[in-house]
Scaffold this active site. Structure first.
Site, mmCIF file in Angstrom:
data_model
loop_
_atom_site.group_PDB
_atom_site.id
_atom_site.type_symbol
_atom_site.label_atom_id
_atom_site.label_comp_id
_atom_site.label_asym_id
_atom_site.label_seq_id
_atom_site.Cartn_x
_atom_site.Cartn_y
_atom_site.Cartn_z
ATOM 1 C CG HIS A 42 -3.470 2.846 1.464
ATOM 2 N ND1 HIS A 42 -3.855 2.221 0.292
ATOM 3 C CD2 HIS A 42 -3.612 1.927 2.449
ATOM 4 C CE1 HIS A 42 -4.207 0.987 0.578
ATOM 5 N NE2 HIS A 42 -4.071 0.785 1.863
ATOM 6 C CB CYS B 85 -0.949 -0.027 1.189
ATOM 7 S SG CYS B 85 -1.993 -1.504 1.166
ATOM 8 C CG ASN C 86 -6.892 -1.548 0.520
ATOM 9 O OD1 ASN C 86 -6.087 -1.313 -0.380
ATOM 10 N ND2 ASN C 86 -6.521 -1.701 1.782
#
Lengths: 77, 336
Positions: B263, B115, B293
């Protein structure tokens, strides 16, 4: 924040709990289908209100709202 | 010589996995529905078992060339950020160079980050341009993480989706990519991990034994594991400091920043970070509801959407911040 206020505010964080369900000696892990999202809600509630980030052990060591409140008080200086 | 982000496009796999699909898979979770919705995700796209991270990245790059009329012959460096690579060797970026028909005088390298990957890639691209003299760096970020999930891992299957983004970073008279802050804490490398199947731990019979955590999430050592509470704590501890340090390093304060793009781990974490740091809600842009995500691609996809919907416009200062497996984190401020 008194224990009673803590209990009321704590309960408000959970979307699907009927108001008045939680008492200081309620074992908050007894929430039906307790899952990791609830743990995150507890961590965020304590962080935003007391600037304390609870770890996984802290969560494991407390069961009732009273125990959680006492833990927070002991860390809150 | 400076550098700037010139264009971004992305690609998502075809197969949707909606919240209805999720509750069909995990009927017991319906009771948590209202709380789960705090995570801000209603749909994700899931890669097929035949598609690789490089396949998704390739499609994102082709979208970039078409949507922004990019001349691929101008690209002189290719960076590929993923966690799934086509072969042990060669470097997947070399295979992508050929499939995209990029010049043979184009440099190419892979790097493995989750990430935080986009911010690191942007930092490397800035260095390649401003220090080494490259003109156009193609940064491809791609994730196929859902392939590693245990089918009963309800947390991961709720949060993550697959996807890839292609970002073109080009030389510019003025520098529009600011100073970076990076960080690493390998002592917590076991908090997000696929333990077995790499060089350290070969797959064996015990790799496939179910491991159930205290919340009823199921994984195995051959599958993806994330300690959600620890990672949430990591976000709450690390990101506020990262914001402060990055603003200081660029001589800005929150009021100077037009938009914050974090993020897209989950909405609940981002909202908690927003409340903790006092960043006004209207300055935080999120794009996760329809895609989940997507690991290293959440920031470029959100940035592309912010531009598309005019939430971000030319001249805006945008704070971007990535954090995740490693543990690894990084942030910078860009100007559009």
């Amino acid at each position: 924040m008194t224990l009673e206020e803590f209990t009321i505010n704590f309960e408000k964080e959970f979307e699907d709990i009927e108001p008045g369900t939680f008492k200081p000696d309620t074992n908050y892990r007894d929430i039906k289908n307790w899952s990791s999202i609830y743990a995150l809600i507890v961590v965020a509630f304590v962080d935003l209100n007391f600037d304390i980030i609870l770890n996984a052990k802290d969560l494991k060591d407390t069961n009732t709202i009273r125990e959680l409140y006492e833990l927070v008080q002991s860390k809150h200086v | 010589m400076g550098s700037l982000i010139r264009a971004i496009s992305y690609h998502l796999p075809a197969q949707a996995y909606t919240n209805d699909d999720f509750f069909d898979s995990f009927p017991d979770s319906i009771i948590n529905k209202q709380n789960l919705l705090k995570l801000g995700i209603k749909n994700r796209y899931i890669v097929s078992s035949e598609e690789t991270a490089s396949d998704l990245a390739l499609k994102a790059a082709l979208n970039l060339f078409t949507e922004h009329s990019i001349n691929k012959n101008e690209i002189d460096f290719l960076l590929f950020c993923a966690q799934e690579f086509d072969h042990y060797t060669p470097t997947t970026a070399c295979i992508i160079q050929n499939k995209l028909g990029l010049n043979t005088n184009c440099g190419a390298l892979d790097f493995n980050l989750g990430c935080s990957g986009f911010v690191y890639g942007l930092g490397v691209a800035k260095g390649l341009i401003e220090s080494i003299g490259c003109k156009n760096v193609l940064l491809l970020t791609s994730s196929t993480l859902t392939k590693t999930f245990h089918f009963q891992d309800k947390s991961s299957r709720f949060l993550f989706g697959d996807g890839a983004a292609a970002t073109l970073i080009s030389s510019n008279n003025e520098s529009k990519i600011g100073n970076f802050v990076f960080g690493t804490d390998g002592s917590k490398s076991d908090k997000i991990i696929v333990r077995d199947g790499g060089a350290r731990n070969k797959l064996n019979e015990s790799s496939f034994e179910d491991i159930i955590d205290e919340y009823g999430n199921v994984t195995s050592n051959a599958c993806f594991y994330m300690n959600g509470t620890s990672i949430f704590n990591f976000g709450l501890k690390t990101v506020p400091t990262l914001i402060k340090d990055t603003l200081n390093k660029n001589n800005y304060s929150i009021k100077d920043i037009d938009l914050f793009i974090f993020h897209q781990a989950n909405l609940f974490l981002i909202e908690t970070i927003g409340k903790k740091t006092g960043i006004p809600n209207e300055k935080i842009f999120n794009f996760m509801e329809s895609i989940g995500n997507t690991v290293s691609s959440t920031i470029p996809i959100a940035l592309a959407e912010a531009i598309k919907t005019k939430k971000a416009k030319s001249g805006d200062k945008i704070f971007i911040c990535g954090f995740g497996t490693g543990l690894s984190w990084g942030a910078t401020i860009i100007e559009l």
